[in-house]
Design a protein around this motif. Sequence first.
Motif, PDB file in Angstrom:
ATOM      1  N   THR A  87       1.035  -0.558   0.074  1.00  0.00           N
ATOM      2  CA  THR A  87       0.033   0.229   0.173  1.00  0.00           C
ATOM      3  C   THR A  87       0.878   0.863   0.055  1.00  0.00           C
ATOM      4  O   THR A  87       0.312   1.593  -0.367  1.00  0.00           O
ATOM      5  CB  THR A  87      -0.733   0.098   1.551  1.00  0.00           C
ATOM      6  OG1 THR A  87      -1.883  -1.441   1.690  1.00  0.00           O
ATOM      7  CG2 THR A  87      -1.814   1.019   1.188  1.00  0.00           C
ATOM      8  N   GLU A  88       2.136   1.407   1.050  1.00  0.00           N
ATOM      9  CA  GLU A  88       3.082   2.552   0.751  1.00  0.00           C
ATOM     10  C   GLU A  88       3.293   2.739  -0.226  1.00  0.00           C
ATOM     11  O   GLU A  88       3.732   3.679  -1.379  1.00  0.00           O
ATOM     12  CB  GLU A  88       3.349   2.332   1.874  1.00  0.00           C
ATOM     13  CG  GLU A  88       2.894   2.506   3.291  1.00  0.00           C
ATOM     14  CD  GLU A  88       4.441   1.954   4.579  1.00  0.00           C
ATOM     15  OE1 GLU A  88       4.966   1.284   4.284  1.00  0.00           O
ATOM     16  OE2 GLU A  88       4.209   2.108   5.704  1.00  0.00           O
ATOM     17  N   SER A 135       0.795   4.505  -2.507  1.00  0.00           N
ATOM     18  CA  SER A 135       0.778   5.749  -2.396  1.00  0.00           C
ATOM     19  C   SER A 135       1.881   6.661  -2.723  1.00  0.00           C
ATOM     20  O   SER A 135       1.216   7.679  -2.865  1.00  0.00           O
ATOM     21  CB  SER A 135       1.024   6.030  -0.697  1.00  0.00           C
ATOM     22  OG  SER A 135      -0.427   4.695  -0.300  1.00  0.00           O
TER      23      SER A 135
END
Length: 61
Positions: A2-3, A6
Amino acid sequence: MTELFSALGLVLAIEGALYAAFPSVMRRALASIGTQPDLVLRSTGLLALVMGVVVVWLVRG
């Protein structure tokens, strides 16, 4: 994961904002990159890499 997505989204947003706000400046910058020697591009890329790692290291602790 997810990071990572992002971070990629943030890069795209910042780059898109630069192209939207300063299209002629970005065009000139890209044209000048094509004329730079490999050593200059490699050095600049390594400097950006080190700066990015330092920023992430400082933020993430």
